[in-house]
Enzyme design. Sequence first.
Site, PDB file in Angstrom:
ATOM      1  N   ASP A 121      39.107 -75.543  22.969  1.00 20.46           N
ATOM      2  CA  ASP A 121      38.748 -76.953  22.951  1.00 20.46           C
ATOM      3  C   ASP A 121      39.380 -77.557  21.687  1.00 20.46           C
ATOM      4  OD1 ASP A 121      37.144 -79.400  23.395  1.00 20.46           O
ATOM      5  OD2 ASP A 121      36.050 -78.685  21.630  1.00 20.46           O
ATOM      6  N   ASP A 162      38.372 -81.220  19.872  1.00 20.10           N
ATOM      7  CA  ASP A 162      37.400 -81.882  19.001  1.00 20.10           C
ATOM      8  C   ASP A 162      36.168 -81.000  18.806  1.00 20.10           C
ATOM      9  OD1 ASP A 162      38.916 -84.256  18.756  1.00 20.10           O
ATOM     10  OD2 ASP A 162      38.165 -84.969  20.684  1.00 20.10           O
TER      11      ASP A 162
END
Length: 237
Positions: free
Chosen positions: A11, A13
């Site tokens: 991922d 953020d």
Amino acid sequence: MSSPLRLIVFDCDGTLVDSQHMIVAAMNHAFDAHGLEALPREQVLSIVGLSLEEAIHALVPHVEAPVRTRITESYKGAFHELRSRKDLAEPLFPGVREALDALSARGDTVLGIATGKSQRGLRHALDLHGLRDYFVTLQTADDAPSKPHPEMLLRALRETGAELHNTILVGDTSYDMAMARAAGTHAFGVDWGYHEPHQLEAAGAHLVLSDFAGLAPAADAIWTGRADGNKAAAGGA
């Protein structure tokens, strides 16, 4: 005989990049532009990981769809404009570059990203830190349904040719863990992001890392069968 291809999908953020200040500021601007009261910081950060449209809907489900669409566009505009503010910088989390250097140097391991960002937003974040060349597959909300739908992760598998049992998703939210579980890959949480460790575990994390130094040993434990598939030692110790 050559080693099987291993894939680690991150991922962005909350996992690689700490974008919380930008996200909250842009959301506040978007809400203010449409006469809505700003939401608590924790509530805004709780939806990080979803695609922007899904995130806005989760935050203000009572607002009519056309207004949510306009809020979405206002958020995009605010995020773009706020990038020049130094107080809203999006730094890498500690240990990111060192971990990516070590993993990318392995001949049997490739790296990817699956994020709720747009392609434009992701590429800007990667270019800002000089990270683009580390990743062979970039999956975003432009290309697939929002997390926790598994399509972004499945697309990464198809693009790289990696097998499910040799793939690990690393993320900071329950949406990431649920996506990995739905796809059938391993799910590693991180405790420095926007969801609490207990939320990650409840969503199906095989383990929760306390720092990036623990990623490679934990991955090797999974791949060599020294972890039981549900629990493994986390952290850098």
